[in-house]
Design a protein around this motif. Structure first.
Motif, PDB file in Angstrom:
ATOM      1  N   THR A 160       2.433 -15.138   6.150  1.00  0.00           N
ATOM      2  CA  THR A 160       3.916 -15.713   5.942  1.00  0.00           C
ATOM      3  C   THR A 160       3.736 -16.406   4.897  1.00  0.00           C
ATOM      4  OG1 THR A 160       4.519 -15.284   8.366  1.00  0.00           O
ATOM      5  CG2 THR A 160       5.876 -16.812   6.971  1.00  0.00           C
ATOM      6  N   TRP A 161       2.955 -17.491   4.942  1.00  0.00           N
ATOM      7  CA  TRP A 161       3.111 -18.887   4.236  1.00  0.00           C
ATOM      8  C   TRP A 161       2.133 -18.498   2.591  1.00  0.00           C
ATOM      9  CZ3 TRP A 161       6.163 -22.792   5.210  1.00  0.00           C
ATOM     10  CH2 TRP A 161       6.808 -23.100   6.543  1.00  0.00           C
ATOM     11  N   LEU A 162       1.653 -17.492   2.688  1.00  0.00           N
ATOM     12  CA  LEU A 162       1.053 -17.129   1.322  1.00  0.00           C
ATOM     13  C   LEU A 162       1.632 -16.179   0.465  1.00  0.00           C
ATOM     14  CD1 LEU A 162      -2.955 -17.176   2.219  1.00  0.00           C
ATOM     15  CD2 LEU A 162      -1.497 -18.743   0.741  1.00  0.00           C
ATOM     16  N   ASN A 163       2.957 -15.642   0.998  1.00  0.00           N
ATOM     17  CA  ASN A 163       3.950 -14.870   0.149  1.00  0.00           C
ATOM     18  C   ASN A 163       4.695 -15.350  -0.465  1.00  0.00           C
ATOM     19  OD1 ASN A 163       5.133 -12.435  -0.632  1.00  0.00           O
ATOM     20  ND2 ASN A 163       5.852 -11.805   1.422  1.00  0.00           N
ATOM     21  N   PRO A 164       4.705 -15.503  -1.807  1.00  0.00           N
ATOM     22  CA  PRO A 164       5.765 -16.141  -2.609  1.00  0.00           C
ATOM     23  C   PRO A 164       7.129 -15.738  -2.512  1.00  0.00           C
ATOM     24  CG  PRO A 164       4.255 -14.907  -4.157  1.00  0.00           C
ATOM     25  CD  PRO A 164       3.715 -15.003  -2.578  1.00  0.00           C
ATOM     26  N   HIS A 165       7.124 -14.251  -2.010  1.00  0.00           N
ATOM     27  CA  HIS A 165       8.337 -13.603  -2.121  1.00  0.00           C
ATOM     28  C   HIS A 165       9.275 -14.498  -0.793  1.00  0.00           C
ATOM     29  CE1 HIS A 165       7.990 -10.857  -5.015  1.00  0.00           C
ATOM     30  NE2 HIS A 165       6.672 -10.282  -4.647  1.00  0.00           N
ATOM     31  N   VAL A 166       8.634 -14.843   0.325  1.00  0.00           N
ATOM     32  CA  VAL A 166       9.257 -15.464   1.511  1.00  0.00           C
ATOM     33  C   VAL A 166       9.801 -16.586   0.839  1.00  0.00           C
ATOM     34  CG1 VAL A 166       8.620 -16.788   3.534  1.00  0.00           C
ATOM     35  CG2 VAL A 166       7.648 -14.420   3.114  1.00  0.00           C
ATOM     36  N   TYR A 167       9.256 -17.590   0.021  1.00  0.00           N
ATOM     37  CA  TYR A 167       9.780 -18.702  -0.726  1.00  0.00           C
ATOM     38  C   TYR A 167      11.301 -18.239  -1.410  1.00  0.00           C
ATOM     39  CZ  TYR A 167       5.533 -20.932   0.926  1.00  0.00           C
ATOM     40  OH  TYR A 167       4.777 -21.554   1.573  1.00  0.00           O
ATOM     41  N   LEU A 168      11.110 -17.215  -2.322  1.00  0.00           N
ATOM     42  CA  LEU A 168      12.113 -16.812  -2.999  1.00  0.00           C
ATOM     43  C   LEU A 168      13.223 -16.548  -2.286  1.00  0.00           C
ATOM     44  CD1 LEU A 168      10.312 -14.940  -5.782  1.00  0.00           C
ATOM     45  CD2 LEU A 168      11.074 -17.155  -6.012  1.00  0.00           C
ATOM     46  N   HIS A 188      -0.685  -9.744  22.041  1.00  0.00           N
ATOM     47  CA  HIS A 188      -0.050 -11.058  21.818  1.00  0.00           C
ATOM     48  C   HIS A 188       1.172 -10.925  21.085  1.00  0.00           C
ATOM     49  CE1 HIS A 188      -4.030 -12.585  23.185  1.00  0.00           C
ATOM     50  NE2 HIS A 188      -4.397 -12.152  22.169  1.00  0.00           N
ATOM     51  N   VAL A 189       2.129 -10.076  21.507  1.00  0.00           N
ATOM     52  CA  VAL A 189       3.553  -9.569  20.752  1.00  0.00           C
ATOM     53  C   VAL A 189       4.319 -10.816  20.831  1.00  0.00           C
ATOM     54  CG1 VAL A 189       5.280  -7.933  20.770  1.00  0.00           C
ATOM     55  CG2 VAL A 189       3.104  -7.148  21.439  1.00  0.00           C
ATOM     56  N   PHE A 190       4.708 -11.526  22.091  1.00  0.00           N
ATOM     57  CA  PHE A 190       5.344 -12.782  21.906  1.00  0.00           C
ATOM     58  C   PHE A 190       5.059 -13.777  20.796  1.00  0.00           C
ATOM     59  CE2 PHE A 190       6.352 -16.928  23.525  1.00  0.00           C
ATOM     60  CZ  PHE A 190       7.686 -16.870  23.650  1.00  0.00           C
ATOM     61  N   TRP A 191       3.838 -14.046  20.951  1.00  0.00           N
ATOM     62  CA  TRP A 191       3.448 -15.162  20.186  1.00  0.00           C
ATOM     63  C   TRP A 191       3.327 -14.666  18.536  1.00  0.00           C
ATOM     64  CZ3 TRP A 191       3.723 -19.520  21.969  1.00  0.00           C
ATOM     65  CH2 TRP A 191       3.566 -19.952  23.266  1.00  0.00           C
ATOM     66  N   VAL A 192       3.314 -13.555  18.406  1.00  0.00           N
ATOM     67  CA  VAL A 192       3.314 -12.813  16.872  1.00  0.00           C
ATOM     68  C   VAL A 192       4.818 -13.160  16.575  1.00  0.00           C
ATOM     69  CG1 VAL A 192       3.070 -11.030  15.402  1.00  0.00           C
ATOM     70  CG2 VAL A 192       1.214 -11.772  17.018  1.00  0.00           C
ATOM     71  N   CYS A 193       5.789 -12.636  17.252  1.00  0.00           N
ATOM     72  CA  CYS A 193       7.076 -12.593  16.923  1.00  0.00           C
ATOM     73  C   CYS A 193       7.490 -13.974  16.976  1.00  0.00           C
ATOM     74  CB  CYS A 193       7.796 -11.871  18.253  1.00  0.00           C
ATOM     75  SG  CYS A 193       7.486 -10.111  18.047  1.00  0.00           S
ATOM     76  N   GLN A 201      -6.999 -16.150  16.021  1.00  0.00           N
ATOM     77  CA  GLN A 201      -7.401 -15.574  14.638  1.00  0.00           C
ATOM     78  C   GLN A 201      -6.067 -14.688  14.242  1.00  0.00           C
ATOM     79  OE1 GLN A 201     -10.712 -12.656  15.542  1.00  0.00           O
ATOM     80  NE2 GLN A 201      -9.962 -11.476  13.285  1.00  0.00           N
ATOM     81  N   ILE A 202      -5.462 -13.834  15.428  1.00  0.00           N
ATOM     82  CA  ILE A 202      -4.250 -13.268  15.134  1.00  0.00           C
ATOM     83  C   ILE A 202      -2.916 -14.000  14.478  1.00  0.00           C
ATOM     84  CG2 ILE A 202      -2.116 -12.088  16.043  1.00  0.00           C
ATOM     85  CD1 ILE A 202      -4.395 -10.674  17.930  1.00  0.00           C
ATOM     86  N   LEU A 203      -3.019 -15.119  15.205  1.00  0.00           N
ATOM     87  CA  LEU A 203      -1.823 -16.177  14.617  1.00  0.00           C
ATOM     88  C   LEU A 203      -2.062 -16.750  13.424  1.00  0.00           C
ATOM     89  CD1 LEU A 203      -1.005 -18.386  18.012  1.00  0.00           C
ATOM     90  CD2 LEU A 203       0.413 -16.438  16.814  1.00  0.00           C
ATOM     91  N   LEU A 204      -3.630 -17.040  13.099  1.00  0.00           N
ATOM     92  CA  LEU A 204      -3.973 -17.526  11.438  1.00  0.00           C
ATOM     93  C   LEU A 204      -3.556 -16.361  10.489  1.00  0.00           C
ATOM     94  CD1 LEU A 204      -7.100 -19.108  12.400  1.00  0.00           C
ATOM     95  CD2 LEU A 204      -4.918 -20.266  11.644  1.00  0.00           C
ATOM     96  N   MET A 205      -3.717 -15.123  10.884  1.00  0.00           N
ATOM     97  CA  MET A 205      -3.551 -14.043   9.988  1.00  0.00           C
ATOM     98  C   MET A 205      -2.047 -13.728   9.988  1.00  0.00           C
ATOM     99  SD  MET A 205      -4.828 -11.375   8.492  1.00  0.00           S
ATOM    100  CE  MET A 205      -6.578 -10.858   9.637  1.00  0.00           C
TER     101      MET A 205
END
Length: 200
Positions: free
Chosen positions: A119-127, A35-40, A110-114
């Motif tokens: 992505t969204w549970l990583n506070p460094h992403v917001y910073l 599922h490379v396309f959808w993950v990217c 399942q892979i997309l939820l992971m």
């Protein structure tokens, strides 16, 4: 105008290229050709939304409501510890994980939820995307063009990483290489989780 776009592209690449939870996940999915396309697509779209939020001034909201980042901090730490544990257990197994499971198609959600959680549970992403990129964008008259450059960086990087990982597939025909990768990913996840708890 082109200079503004290129500066957005350069800043976006400089922030996204560091090895982290999201990049490690994309790399492994690329190696597995799963599922490379959808993950990217999911990673690039998430980054794009966060960048647009930053440029549009959402960083002010985060500064007034730091609880949002605190939630991501603790939730992300717990999730990354669990995710690292899964990779540590994989690293202890002798068999290769190159072969896709028979129900790989049913695991797309399942892979997309992971992917979304990383992505969204990583506070460094917001910073990085919301606050830092949002702050830098204020230096430019055309913030939209700067944002376009940063967004382009995300799409370019994730699809290059996801599909470029296939170059390394011959190396990962050896089960030991998979064990090593899983071990490295586990260490990265735990290191990020610890940094969120103690050094954030």
């Amino acid at each position: 105008m082109l200079n503004t776009y290129l500066q957005g592209l350069a800043v976006g690449l400089s922030l996204i290229i560091a090895i982290g939870a999201q990049n490690a996940f994309v790399l492994k999915q690329g190696l597995k050709k799963q599922h490379v396309f959808w993950v990217c697509f999911a990673c690039a779209l998430s980054d794009s939304l966060l960048i647009l939020m930053g440029v549009s001034g959402f960083s002010a909201v985060l500064q007034h409501y730091p609880q949002i980042i605190q939630f991501a901090q603790w939730g992300g730490a717990l999730f990354l510890f669990w995710y690292g544990l899964q990779h540590a257990l994989q690293a202890l197994k002798a068999e290769s994980t190159m072969q896709l499971s028979a129900n790989s198609e049913s695991r797309l959600m399942q892979i997309l939820l992971m992917c979304m959680a990383l992505t969204w549970l990583n506070p460094h992403v917001y910073l990085d995307t919301v606050i830092l990129l949002g702050s830098i964008s204020t230096q430019f008259t055309d913030k939209a063009l700067f944002a376009a450059g940063a967004v382009s960086a995300s799409w370019l990087f994730f699809f290059t990483l996801g599909y470029g990982a296939r170059v390394l597939i011959p190396v990962f025909e050896n089960p030991k290489a998979w064990q090593f990768l899983d071990g490295i990913i586990a260490v990265i996840m735990w290191a990020i989780a610890i940094s969120l708890v103690f050094d954030f």
